[in-house]
Design a protein around this motif. Sequence first.
Motif, PDB file in Angstrom:
ATOM      1  N   ASP A 149       0.823  -1.215   0.000  1.00  0.00           N
ATOM      2  CA  ASP A 149       0.000   0.000   0.000  1.00  0.00           C
ATOM      3  C   ASP A 149       0.855   1.262   0.000  1.00  0.00           C
ATOM      4  O   ASP A 149       0.596   2.196  -0.759  1.00  0.00           O
ATOM      5  CB  ASP A 149      -0.941   0.018   1.207  1.00  0.00           C
ATOM      6  CG  ASP A 149      -2.019  -1.041   1.108  1.00  0.00           C
ATOM      7  OD1 ASP A 149      -2.359  -1.419  -0.029  1.00  0.00           O
ATOM      8  OD2 ASP A 149      -2.511  -1.483   2.161  1.00  0.00           O
ATOM      9  N   LYS A 150       1.866   1.302   0.837  1.00  0.00           N
ATOM     10  CA  LYS A 150       2.735   2.481   0.921  1.00  0.00           C
ATOM     11  C   LYS A 150       3.508   2.676  -0.380  1.00  0.00           C
ATOM     12  O   LYS A 150       3.618   3.799  -0.887  1.00  0.00           O
ATOM     13  CB  LYS A 150       3.702   2.330   2.107  1.00  0.00           C
ATOM     14  CG  LYS A 150       4.673   3.460   2.255  1.00  0.00           C
ATOM     15  CD  LYS A 150       3.991   4.765   2.554  1.00  0.00           C
ATOM     16  CE  LYS A 150       5.042   5.825   2.836  1.00  0.00           C
ATOM     17  NZ  LYS A 150       4.592   7.149   2.543  1.00  0.00           N
ATOM     18  N   ILE A 151       4.033   1.601  -0.946  1.00  0.00           N
ATOM     19  CA  ILE A 151       4.780   1.687  -2.198  1.00  0.00           C
ATOM     20  C   ILE A 151       3.870   2.173  -3.317  1.00  0.00           C
ATOM     21  O   ILE A 151       4.244   3.046  -4.107  1.00  0.00           O
ATOM     22  CB  ILE A 151       5.422   0.328  -2.543  1.00  0.00           C
ATOM     23  CG1 ILE A 151       6.506   0.001  -1.513  1.00  0.00           C
ATOM     24  CG2 ILE A 151       6.004   0.345  -3.953  1.00  0.00           C
ATOM     25  CD1 ILE A 151       7.032  -1.412  -1.604  1.00  0.00           C
ATOM     26  N   THR A 152       2.650   1.642  -3.388  1.00  0.00           N
ATOM     27  CA  THR A 152       1.693   2.064  -4.410  1.00  0.00           C
ATOM     28  C   THR A 152       1.347   3.540  -4.253  1.00  0.00           C
ATOM     29  O   THR A 152       1.317   4.282  -5.242  1.00  0.00           O
ATOM     30  CB  THR A 152       0.415   1.209  -4.332  1.00  0.00           C
ATOM     31  OG1 THR A 152       0.768  -0.178  -4.434  1.00  0.00           O
ATOM     32  CG2 THR A 152      -0.548   1.555  -5.437  1.00  0.00           C
ATOM     33  N   ASP A 177       3.184   5.886  -2.889  1.00  0.00           N
ATOM     34  CA  ASP A 177       4.358   6.675  -3.274  1.00  0.00           C
ATOM     35  C   ASP A 177       4.484   6.759  -4.793  1.00  0.00           C
ATOM     36  O   ASP A 177       4.799   7.818  -5.337  1.00  0.00           O
ATOM     37  CB  ASP A 177       5.628   6.074  -2.675  1.00  0.00           C
ATOM     38  CG  ASP A 177       5.726   6.280  -1.184  1.00  0.00           C
ATOM     39  OD1 ASP A 177       4.954   7.102  -0.634  1.00  0.00           O
ATOM     40  OD2 ASP A 177       6.569   5.621  -0.544  1.00  0.00           O
ATOM     41  N   LEU A 178       4.232   5.641  -5.472  1.00  0.00           N
ATOM     42  CA  LEU A 178       4.316   5.649  -6.931  1.00  0.00           C
ATOM     43  C   LEU A 178       3.255   6.559  -7.554  1.00  0.00           C
ATOM     44  O   LEU A 178       3.533   7.263  -8.535  1.00  0.00           O
ATOM     45  CB  LEU A 178       4.199   4.236  -7.489  1.00  0.00           C
ATOM     46  CG  LEU A 178       5.416   3.345  -7.253  1.00  0.00           C
ATOM     47  CD1 LEU A 178       5.123   1.925  -7.711  1.00  0.00           C
ATOM     48  CD2 LEU A 178       6.630   3.895  -7.959  1.00  0.00           C
ATOM     49  N   TRP A 179       2.044   6.564  -6.980  1.00  0.00           N
ATOM     50  CA  TRP A 179       0.999   7.468  -7.487  1.00  0.00           C
ATOM     51  C   TRP A 179       1.404   8.920  -7.297  1.00  0.00           C
ATOM     52  O   TRP A 179       1.178   9.770  -8.150  1.00  0.00           O
ATOM     53  CB  TRP A 179      -0.332   7.197  -6.799  1.00  0.00           C
ATOM     54  CG  TRP A 179      -1.073   6.040  -7.386  1.00  0.00           C
ATOM     55  CD1 TRP A 179      -1.293   4.830  -6.808  1.00  0.00           C
ATOM     56  CD2 TRP A 179      -1.696   5.977  -8.681  1.00  0.00           C
ATOM     57  NE1 TRP A 179      -1.993   4.021  -7.665  1.00  0.00           N
ATOM     58  CE2 TRP A 179      -2.262   4.699  -8.821  1.00  0.00           C
ATOM     59  CE3 TRP A 179      -1.819   6.875  -9.730  1.00  0.00           C
ATOM     60  CZ2 TRP A 179      -2.943   4.305  -9.968  1.00  0.00           C
ATOM     61  CZ3 TRP A 179      -2.498   6.481 -10.872  1.00  0.00           C
ATOM     62  CH2 TRP A 179      -3.056   5.205 -10.983  1.00  0.00           C
ATOM     63  N   GLU A 180       2.019   9.233  -6.153  1.00  0.00           N
ATOM     64  CA  GLU A 180       2.464  10.607  -5.899  1.00  0.00           C
ATOM     65  C   GLU A 180       3.566  11.019  -6.879  1.00  0.00           C
ATOM     66  O   GLU A 180       3.557  12.142  -7.397  1.00  0.00           O
ATOM     67  CB  GLU A 180       2.962  10.747  -4.461  1.00  0.00           C
ATOM     68  CG  GLU A 180       1.849  10.701  -3.440  1.00  0.00           C
ATOM     69  CD  GLU A 180       2.371  10.758  -2.017  1.00  0.00           C
ATOM     70  OE1 GLU A 180       3.518  11.205  -1.795  1.00  0.00           O
ATOM     71  OE2 GLU A 180       1.623  10.346  -1.113  1.00  0.00           O
ATOM     72  N   ILE A 181       4.494  10.111  -7.152  1.00  0.00           N
ATOM     73  CA  ILE A 181       5.566  10.393  -8.107  1.00  0.00           C
ATOM     74  C   ILE A 181       4.982  10.623  -9.495  1.00  0.00           C
ATOM     75  O   ILE A 181       5.372  11.561 -10.200  1.00  0.00           O
ATOM     76  CB  ILE A 181       6.593   9.241  -8.123  1.00  0.00           C
ATOM     77  CG1 ILE A 181       7.357   9.205  -6.802  1.00  0.00           C
ATOM     78  CG2 ILE A 181       7.548   9.373  -9.305  1.00  0.00           C
ATOM     79  CD1 ILE A 181       8.188   7.953  -6.608  1.00  0.00           C
ATOM     80  N   GLN A 182       4.024   9.768  -9.874  1.00  0.00           N
ATOM     81  CA  GLN A 182       3.395   9.919 -11.183  1.00  0.00           C
ATOM     82  C   GLN A 182       2.683  11.265 -11.292  1.00  0.00           C
ATOM     83  O   GLN A 182       2.744  11.942 -12.319  1.00  0.00           O
ATOM     84  CB  GLN A 182       2.416   8.782 -11.432  1.00  0.00           C
ATOM     85  CG  GLN A 182       1.740   8.859 -12.779  1.00  0.00           C
ATOM     86  CD  GLN A 182       0.742   7.736 -12.989  1.00  0.00           C
ATOM     87  OE1 GLN A 182       0.486   6.937 -12.098  1.00  0.00           O
ATOM     88  NE2 GLN A 182       0.165   7.682 -14.167  1.00  0.00           N
TER      89      GLN A 182
END
Length: 76
Positions: free
Chosen positions: A28-31, A33-38
Amino acid sequence: MIDAEETRRQKARNLRYKKPIAKELNLDKITDDLWEIQEECENVRWYTDSEDGSDSLINALAGDEEEAYEFKMAFW
């Protein structure tokens, strides 16, 4: 005394309930973070694709069109 079968059960149970190595190391945390980066990359891409974005970007990079192109491609 605890017999061998009970010991094996206890070890197996402990392995199933092991905590992660790092607190933030979970799907969940990794996902998130990836959405925020995107999202941030999309904001940069929006800036470079805007009507005056390329002019502003080239001006910000001291007129270097090649560097501006590389910058755009990094976020494409």
